[in-house]
Scaffold this active site. Structure first.
Site, mmCIF file in Angstrom:
data_model
loop_
_atom_site.group_PDB
_atom_site.id
_atom_site.type_symbol
_atom_site.label_atom_id
_atom_site.label_comp_id
_atom_site.label_asym_id
_atom_site.label_seq_id
_atom_site.Cartn_x
_atom_site.Cartn_y
_atom_site.Cartn_z
ATOM 1 N N HIS A 1 -38.788 52.163 77.787
ATOM 2 C CA HIS A 1 -38.224 53.164 78.687
ATOM 3 C C HIS A 1 -39.135 53.303 79.912
ATOM 4 O O HIS A 1 -40.363 53.181 79.812
ATOM 5 C CB HIS A 1 -38.077 54.510 77.971
ATOM 6 C CG HIS A 1 -37.319 55.497 78.810
ATOM 7 N ND1 HIS A 1 -37.948 56.270 79.751
ATOM 8 C CD2 HIS A 1 -36.004 55.801 78.869
ATOM 9 C CE1 HIS A 1 -37.032 57.023 80.353
ATOM 10 N NE2 HIS A 1 -35.842 56.753 79.834
ATOM 11 N N GLU B 1 -31.687 50.342 83.501
ATOM 12 C CA GLU B 1 -31.869 51.676 84.074
ATOM 13 C C GLU B 1 -32.757 51.565 85.319
ATOM 14 O O GLU B 1 -33.993 51.529 85.204
ATOM 15 C CB GLU B 1 -32.573 52.598 83.077
ATOM 16 C CG GLU B 1 -31.835 52.753 81.772
ATOM 17 C CD GLU B 1 -32.285 54.008 81.038
ATOM 18 O OE1 GLU B 1 -31.481 54.928 80.924
ATOM 19 O OE2 GLU B 1 -33.454 54.075 80.619
HETATM 20 C C1 PEP Z 1 -33.150 58.123 81.192
HETATM 21 O O1 PEP Z 1 -34.164 58.791 81.384
HETATM 22 O O2 PEP Z 1 -33.178 57.063 80.542
HETATM 23 C C2 PEP Z 1 -31.885 58.581 81.762
HETATM 24 C C3 PEP Z 1 -30.858 57.762 81.763
HETATM 25 O O3 PEP Z 1 -31.902 59.859 82.234
HETATM 26 P P1 PEP Z 1 -30.735 60.619 83.002
HETATM 27 O O4 PEP Z 1 -29.414 60.238 82.376
HETATM 28 O O5 PEP Z 1 -31.054 62.049 82.804
HETATM 29 O O6 PEP Z 1 -30.812 60.189 84.435
#
Ligand code: PEP
Length: 261
Positions: free
Chosen positions: A98, A170
């Site tokens: 992450h 992400e």
């Molecule tokens: C994350 O931290 O992996 C994430 C997707 O957060 P958010 O959906 O709150 O942007």
């Protein structure tokens, strides 16, 4: 067979064991899960035993995930948790890489590769997160960054363990309260690159690895990401922290995928 659809949330450093257990119980009572759909929640380590009590014996209706794991089976690693410890709690999946682990705890791709191999080797599913920072994006190296994370993170995963791998793309600049939501146009080329990178690494079976999108997803935009051909689900933070939000975002994402097919 079409790739499965996955949806889940990471609670990060939030919730007591009682809160996580109540969340799981209420969520399990609120959703019907169609075939080829997998939902998951990733509470803090300290909640895993309580959630397991609610989840009951395997197979779990909703997968229970852990937020990290160490690569060594045991030893002098104060503060760390082994794969065996997670399996003893019936955990279904471990999140690795992450953005917050990479940023605040300086996890490297090489370390993540060791963790991936330890987890899948012991039979644990892995959700490997990857994504470029705002700075890397500014320099125009989003694709290179993500491909490096992919190629090192999944280096030497044996073919028989590929079905335990899922990827979360992400973009770091889109995550969390200070994030700028990405558009589907931002996500599409990188998701395509990850798909082809998986195929380059593992051949045809690599192209079956599920790719989830995460970063400021909510019910209003969930379907725009899942309509993309290479996005097989969503990985959310904030939007999934209430049961209502989890269900609404999952349903919007699933509808987006179903309508696009
Ligand atoms: C994350 O931290 O992996 C994430 C997707 O957060 P958010 O959906 O709150 O942007």
């Amino acid at each position: 067979m079409a790739r499965p659809f996955l949806f889940g949330t990471n609670f990060k450093m939030n919730q007591t064991p009682a809160e996580s257990a109540a969340f799981y119980r209420q969520l399990a009572a609120s959703v019907e899960i169609p075939p080829h759909v997998y939902l998951f929640v990733i509470p803090p380590f300290t909640s895993l035993a309580a959630v397991r009590e609610v989840a009951g014996p395997q197979p779990h209706q909703i997968w229970v995930g852990a937020q990290n794991v160490h690569w060594a089976p045991d030893g002098a690693y104060t503060g760390e948790i082994s794969v065996g410890m997670l399996l003893a709690l019936d955990v279904d999946l471990v999140l690795l890489g992450h953005a917050e682990r990479r940023r605040y705890f300086h996890e490297t791709d090489v370390e993540l590769n060791r963790k991936v191999l330890a987890a899948v080797g012991a039979g644990l599913r892995v959700l490997l997160a990857m994504g470029e920072t705002a700075e890397e994006r500014g320099f125009g190296v989003s694709g290179e960054t993500v491909l490096r994370q992919l190629r090192i993170g999944l280096h030497d995963v044996p073919p028989e363990h590929l079905e335990k791998i899922q990827i979360a793309y992400e973009p770091v600049w889109s995550i969390g309260a200070g994030g700028t939501p990405a558009s589907p146009e931002d996500v599409e080329p990188i998701a395509r690159l990850i798909r082809s990178g998986c195929q380059d690494l593992f051949g045809d079976p690599g192209s079956k690895i599920p790719i989830l999108y995460g970063g400021s997803v909510d019910p209003s935009n969930a379907g725009t990401f899942t309509a993309l051909p290479d996005i097989d689900g969503l990985f959310v933070g904030r939007a999934g922290w209430t049961v209502e939000g989890f269900v609404a975002t999952y349903q919007a994402g699933y509808a987006g995928k179903s309508e696009s097919q």
